[in-house]
Design an enzyme around this catalytic site. Structure first.
Site, PDB file in Angstrom:
ATOM      1  CG  LEU A 197       7.674  47.633  21.645  1.00  0.00           C
ATOM      2  CD1 LEU A 197       7.955  46.187  22.064  1.00  0.00           C
ATOM      3  CD2 LEU A 197       6.198  47.829  21.369  1.00  0.00           C
ATOM      4  N   GLY A 237      14.941  46.583  14.410  1.00  0.00           N
ATOM      5  CA  GLY A 237      15.973  46.238  15.376  1.00  0.00           C
ATOM      6  C   GLY A 237      15.549  46.649  16.764  1.00  0.00           C
ATOM      7  N   GLY A 238      16.046  45.944  17.775  1.00  0.00           N
ATOM      8  CA  GLY A 238      15.657  46.258  19.142  1.00  0.00           C
ATOM      9  C   GLY A 238      14.164  46.145  19.325  1.00  0.00           C
ATOM     10  CG  ASP A 239      12.276  48.939  21.906  1.00  0.00           C
ATOM     11  OD1 ASP A 239      13.079  49.501  21.139  1.00  0.00           O
ATOM     12  OD2 ASP A 239      11.879  49.447  22.970  1.00  0.00           O
ATOM     13  CD  GLU A 240      13.118  52.489  15.598  1.00  0.00           C
ATOM     14  OE1 GLU A 240      12.897  53.667  15.915  1.00  0.00           O
ATOM     15  OE2 GLU A 240      14.219  52.118  15.116  1.00  0.00           O
TER      16      GLU A 240
END
Length: 340
Positions: A197, A237-240
């Site tokens: 993102l 993880g995160g925005d992945e």
């Protein structure tokens, strides 16, 4: 044993009718054990319930025939043997099964005890029925409690398994589940999409982490809505995010990428605000017969994704673009509802 004249049979020997009854009992026992073996090895069999019911019926018939045979030919009262089908019914169908077996044996018992040269003593029949009813309630309730306990353990096991293989925020599969899925497709074609993102950090900084979490949940929902039933989407993880497509050709993957861009770029409502994020998508394709690992596909898709980010930055020339990394992504706060 009755057929073999092990017991003290009448002086005229074992009658032919008793031999026939014993052969029928043996046949019923063999059928019951065969069904039991099938249920043991195939507990997910769709006929499991019917086979269990047939076993209970066979147990009831055999024990009733045994009690009748001993009473009529050997003049031995063994009504306690009727406890066996009651316990069998409780093990397979809990309290309802135990009560049904009790009702069947209780209806049969007076017919047996009323025959023969030695009628039962007063109160024997009532005593037997009451004892059988107590056994039915005890075994049925205990079996029900045990069944509930097993069900609770199964639910806890399933919950732990889900937690170990899924992301708690979005509900999507995690890295481990994605790796398992990819390993099961080794040697077959597989397309790997990697999504990152753009502008997500700005949302976290301006609206807080709760807003960022909602964006991730909505993004996961939109990704899941775009893919097919045999595809798998997960959060790394995160925005992945990562999407695995076992049946998509490169052309089919391009069509899906277009749909993903359109869905993810749509405004997302966060409380009273509307925000938008962009997405960079890289893809890697493995043809049938190739045994490239998921790590290798992910690396290729990751390189393609960052090449897209660099191209977006160069083509934007300083103008905001939904595909332009963290510095140019559009984050709209308080977007009017009518305009949305």
């Amino acid at each position: 044993m009755l057929m073999a004249d092990v017991f003290d049979a009448p002086s005229h020997g074992v009658p032919a009718s008793l031999t026939t009854v014993c052969l029928g009992m043996i046949a019923a026992m063999i059928a019951a054990e065969t069904l039991g073996a099938i249920n043991f090895w195939r507990p997910a069999n769709r006929h499991y319930g019917w086979f269990s019911a047939a076993q209970v019926i066979a147990d009831t018939v055999v024990m009733c025939a045994l009690v009748a045979g001993l009473h009529n030919y050997v003049e031995t009262t063994t009504w306690t043997g009727l406890i066996i089908p009651i316990v069998a019914g409780s093990l397979r169908f809990k309290l309802p099964g135990a009560l049904l077996a009790w009702a069947a044996t209780s209806a049969f018992l007076p017919l047996v005890l009323s025959r023969g040269e030695r009628p039962p003593a007063p109160g024997d029949l009532v005593f037997a029925v009451i004892i059988h009813l107590m056994v039915a309630f005890i075994s049925g309730t205990q079996s029900g409690a045990f069944g509930r306990r097993v069900a609770e353990l199964d639910q806890a096991k399933d919950a732990l398994k889900h937690q170990a293989s899924h992301d708690p925020l979005t509900g999507l599969p995690n890295r481990n589940r994605l790796a398992e899925f990819a390993d099961s497709k080794i040697g077959h074609q597989l397309t790997c999409l990697l999504l990152d993102l753009n502008g997500f950090k700005q949302i976290n900084d301006s609206l807080g982490h709760a807003a960022g979490d909602e964006v991730l949940r909505q993004t996961a929902y939109r990704i899941r809505a775009c893919i097919g039933a045999e595809d798998l989407a997960g959060r790394l993880g995160g925005d992945e995010f990562q999407v695995l497509l076992p049946h998509a050709t490169p052309g089919g993957a391009d069509d899906l990428i277009c749909r993903l861009r359109e869905e993810i770029n749509s405004p997302i409502r966060v409380g009273d605000n509307f925000v938008t994020v962009g997405v960079a998508i890289g893809s890697a394709y493995r043809p049938s017969g190739d045994e490239a690992s998921l790590d290798a596909l992910t690396y290729i898709a990751d390189q393609a994704m960052y090449q897209e980010k660099r191209r977006s930055r160069k083509s934007a020339q300083g103008q905001p673009s939904p595909y332009d990394g963290e510095r140019t992504i559009s984050t709209e706060i308080g977007f009017p509802h009518e305009a949305a």
